[in-house]
Design an enzyme around this catalytic site. Structure first.
Site, PDB file in Angstrom:
ATOM      1  N   CYS A 175       0.806  -1.220   0.000  1.00 11.00           N
ATOM      2  CA  CYS A 175       0.000   0.000   0.000  1.00 11.00           C
ATOM      3  C   CYS A 175       0.841   1.273   0.000  1.00 11.00           C
ATOM      4  O   CYS A 175       0.283   2.369  -0.011  1.00 11.00           O
ATOM      5  CB  CYS A 175      -0.944  -0.014   1.196  1.00 11.00           C
ATOM      6  SG  CYS A 175      -1.944  -1.516   1.258  1.00 11.00           S
ATOM      7  N   HIS A 315      -3.035   7.562   6.586  1.00  8.76           N
ATOM      8  CA  HIS A 315      -3.258   6.276   5.933  1.00  8.76           C
ATOM      9  C   HIS A 315      -4.642   5.762   6.316  1.00  8.76           C
ATOM     10  O   HIS A 315      -5.360   5.238   5.474  1.00  8.76           O
ATOM     11  CB  HIS A 315      -2.167   5.292   6.334  1.00  8.76           C
ATOM     12  CG  HIS A 315      -2.146   4.049   5.505  1.00  8.76           C
ATOM     13  ND1 HIS A 315      -2.039   4.082   4.129  1.00  8.76           N
ATOM     14  CD2 HIS A 315      -2.212   2.732   5.852  1.00  8.76           C
ATOM     15  CE1 HIS A 315      -2.041   2.835   3.663  1.00  8.76           C
ATOM     16  NE2 HIS A 315      -2.155   2.013   4.676  1.00  8.76           N
ATOM     17  N   GLU A 325      -1.411   4.901  14.146  1.00 12.98           N
ATOM     18  CA  GLU A 325      -1.044   6.062  13.337  1.00 12.98           C
ATOM     19  C   GLU A 325      -1.299   7.354  14.100  1.00 12.98           C
ATOM     20  O   GLU A 325      -0.495   8.297  14.040  1.00 12.98           O
ATOM     21  CB  GLU A 325      -1.803   6.069  12.015  1.00 12.98           C
ATOM     22  CG  GLU A 325      -1.377   7.216  11.108  1.00 12.98           C
ATOM     23  CD  GLU A 325      -2.032   7.205   9.740  1.00 12.98           C
ATOM     24  OE1 GLU A 325      -1.617   8.014   8.874  1.00 12.98           O
ATOM     25  OE2 GLU A 325      -2.962   6.395   9.522  1.00 12.98           O
ATOM     26  N   LYS A 346     -10.097   7.549   2.696  1.00 11.22           N
ATOM     27  CA  LYS A 346     -10.482   6.143   2.514  1.00 11.22           C
ATOM     28  C   LYS A 346     -11.880   5.869   3.049  1.00 11.22           C
ATOM     29  O   LYS A 346     -12.495   4.851   2.704  1.00 11.22           O
ATOM     30  CB  LYS A 346      -9.481   5.209   3.201  1.00 11.22           C
ATOM     31  CG  LYS A 346      -8.125   5.131   2.522  1.00 11.22           C
ATOM     32  CD  LYS A 346      -7.237   4.095   3.211  1.00 11.22           C
ATOM     33  CE  LYS A 346      -5.854   4.022   2.592  1.00 11.22           C
ATOM     34  NZ  LYS A 346      -5.033   5.229   2.885  1.00 11.22           N
ATOM     35  N   HIS A 351      -9.914   1.456   0.244  1.00  9.95           N
ATOM     36  CA  HIS A 351      -8.453   1.352   0.225  1.00  9.95           C
ATOM     37  C   HIS A 351      -7.998   0.860  -1.146  1.00  9.95           C
ATOM     38  O   HIS A 351      -8.255  -0.292  -1.505  1.00  9.95           O
ATOM     39  CB  HIS A 351      -8.004   0.399   1.332  1.00  9.95           C
ATOM     40  CG  HIS A 351      -6.546   0.423   1.618  1.00  9.95           C
ATOM     41  ND1 HIS A 351      -5.636   1.083   0.831  1.00  9.95           N
ATOM     42  CD2 HIS A 351      -5.820  -0.144   2.630  1.00  9.95           C
ATOM     43  CE1 HIS A 351      -4.430   0.934   1.338  1.00  9.95           C
ATOM     44  NE2 HIS A 351      -4.516   0.201   2.427  1.00  9.95           N
ATOM     45  N   PHE A 410       1.826  -3.475   3.987  1.00  9.29           N
ATOM     46  CA  PHE A 410       2.218  -4.771   4.523  1.00  9.29           C
ATOM     47  C   PHE A 410       3.708  -5.006   4.219  1.00  9.29           C
ATOM     48  O   PHE A 410       4.196  -4.686   3.136  1.00  9.29           O
ATOM     49  CB  PHE A 410       1.405  -5.889   3.880  1.00  9.29           C
ATOM     50  CG  PHE A 410      -0.005  -6.024   4.418  1.00  9.29           C
ATOM     51  CD1 PHE A 410      -0.463  -5.247   5.453  1.00  9.29           C
ATOM     52  CD2 PHE A 410      -0.878  -6.961   3.868  1.00  9.29           C
ATOM     53  CE1 PHE A 410      -1.759  -5.380   5.939  1.00  9.29           C
ATOM     54  CE2 PHE A 410      -2.173  -7.104   4.341  1.00  9.29           C
ATOM     55  CZ  PHE A 410      -2.612  -6.313   5.377  1.00  9.29           C
TER      56      PHE A 410
END
Length: 423
Positions: A175, A315, A325, A346, A351, A410
């Site tokens: 991502c 994010h 975050e 998002k 996403h 990831f």
């Protein structure tokens, strides 16, 4: 410190002169931005495959009404996976908005490059051709299978279409892929490897195999009865992310190049921070130290302090990582964290995996240009660990000098891009 068209130390200044989008809430920048300011959700039931009750998650933020024939010939469409179709479309829009149709006068093709990321690549092509292999044998597999599937092919197609012979490759970092692409493109221009770059990313992963995999990880929201309200970043009852798809592209160029051709400058890209968590294959460390490092690096490269930051495009995936975050933002910005607006678009787009960094960089550019911050929709209940201003109440209007855009992937990949308003 800035010195003419170069930063202190000899690095060239890099500006954004074009942008293009294909997204779940609009297939160009204008319509996507209007949808975001209206708080429109792109969520709905999956339609791109038969999502039976065997799938734990049956909702998605799909691209709607996209016609690849607006950008490609019929013969080309058959040879492009959906992800490449999106990527070419976003790049065509970005070039058009920059007033270009290839290298401009005075810029050699070898000085104009492309970096385009994708976390997964042409997965729908992979699944389709694998079925042919199993059901019909190896001779029925398409000769276009490999070039339709490999993640770097969008960068290749874009370079061929517009004769862009400069630095050309793909970034694959889950991502964070398209954020890495934009940051790397910025560096190539800063250091003189190129004068202009198209950078961004695409993703088209609403497929049975992808859903089965993410569902097995319990990463996706299972709020199937409420697709439009399922993506709930920073809200207490968030239960996973909602899959999105699309592409985003920006045209970057050296400031002196943009000024020489009289280009309209959208924003200046001033900082690029990147790091690895070195912690876990999917989960961030509890204190978000990798995210902290990337954000601090972006600020340092921008020559900025926390007091300069007015907006953070988080994010913000609608997972438990939202609290981590938040903690990272507070660690880097200190008390200033309670004065900035932290948003997650998002909540509306879902996403987009490898394309999300490009889309959200463009959102951050528009926030700087307009002073309008889109809402983070679908807030239902507060989370004590998420205690910043997330624009849950609607659009917030205020002058924005510097925006940070976070993208985490990831594997522990972290990127933060710093965007400064162009005055």
């Amino acid at each position: 410190m800035l010195n003419g068209n170069r930063k202190e130390g000899g690095l060239r200044r890099v500006v954004v002169t074009g942008a293009g989008l294909v997204s779940p809430v609009g297939n160009d920048v204008e319509s996507c931005w209007a949808s975001m300011l209206a708080g429109k959700s792109g969520g709905g039931p999956v339609t791109l495959f038969d999502a039976t009750d065997d799938f734990a998650s049956r909702i998605a933020c799909e691209v709607k009404g996209f016609d690849p024939l607006e950008y490609l010939e019929p013969r080309e469409v058959k040879r492009h996976d959906r992800v490449s179709q999106f990527s070419v479309a976003a790049s065509a829009q970005a070039l058009a908005s920059a007033g270009l149709n290839g290298p401009p006068d005075g810029v050699e093709p070898t000085r104009f490059g492309v970096i385009f990321g994708s976390g997964i690549g042409g997965i729908s092509t992979f699944e389709e051709q694998h079925r042919k292999l199993i059901e019909q044998g190896p001779k029925r597999v398409s000769p276009f299978f490999i070039p339709m599937f490999i993640p770097d092919i969008s960068a290749g197609y874009i370079s061929m279409r517009w004769n862009l012979q400069g630095p050309n490759y793909a970034t694959v970092s889950a991502c964070a892929s398209s954020a890495h692409a934009i940051g790397n493109a910025m560096r190539h221009i800063q250091h003189g490897d190129a004068d202009m770059m198209i950078a961004g990313g695409g993703e088209a992963t609403i497929t049975p195999m992808t859903y089965a995999g993410f569902s097995s990880m319990k990463a996706l929201s299972t709020r199937n009865e409420d697709p439009g309200g399922a993506s709930r970043p920073f809200s207490a009852e968030r239960d996973g992310f909602v899959m999105g798809e699309g592409a985003g592209a920006v045209v970057l160029e050296a400031l002196e190049c943009a000024e020489a051709r009289g280009a309209e400058i959208m924003a200046e890209l001033v900082g690029y921070g990147l790091s690895a968590d070195a912690y876990h294959i999917t989960a961030p460390p509890p204190d978000g130290y990798g995210a902290q490092y990337a954000m601090q690096m972006a600020l340092d490269k921008a020559g900025a302090t926390p007091d300069d930051v007015d907006y953070v495009n988080a994010h913000g995936t609608s997972t438990m990582a939202d609290a981590i975050e938040t903690a990272a933002i507070k660690a880097v910005l200190g008390e200033r964290a309670y004065e900035v607006v932290v948003g997650s678009t998002k909540s509306m787009t879902g996403h987009l995996l490898g394309a999300t960094g490009a889309l959200e960089t463009i959102v951050s550019i528009l926030v700087c240009r307009t002073g309008k911050i889109p809402p983070t929709i679908n807030f239902q209940a507060p989370d004590p660990e998420c205690d910043l201003e997330y624009a849950h109440g609607g659009v917030i209007e205020r002058p924005i000098r510097l925006a940070l855009s976070n993208s985490f992937g990831f594997g522990g990949h972290n990127v933060c891009l710093a965007i400064r308003r162009w005055d």
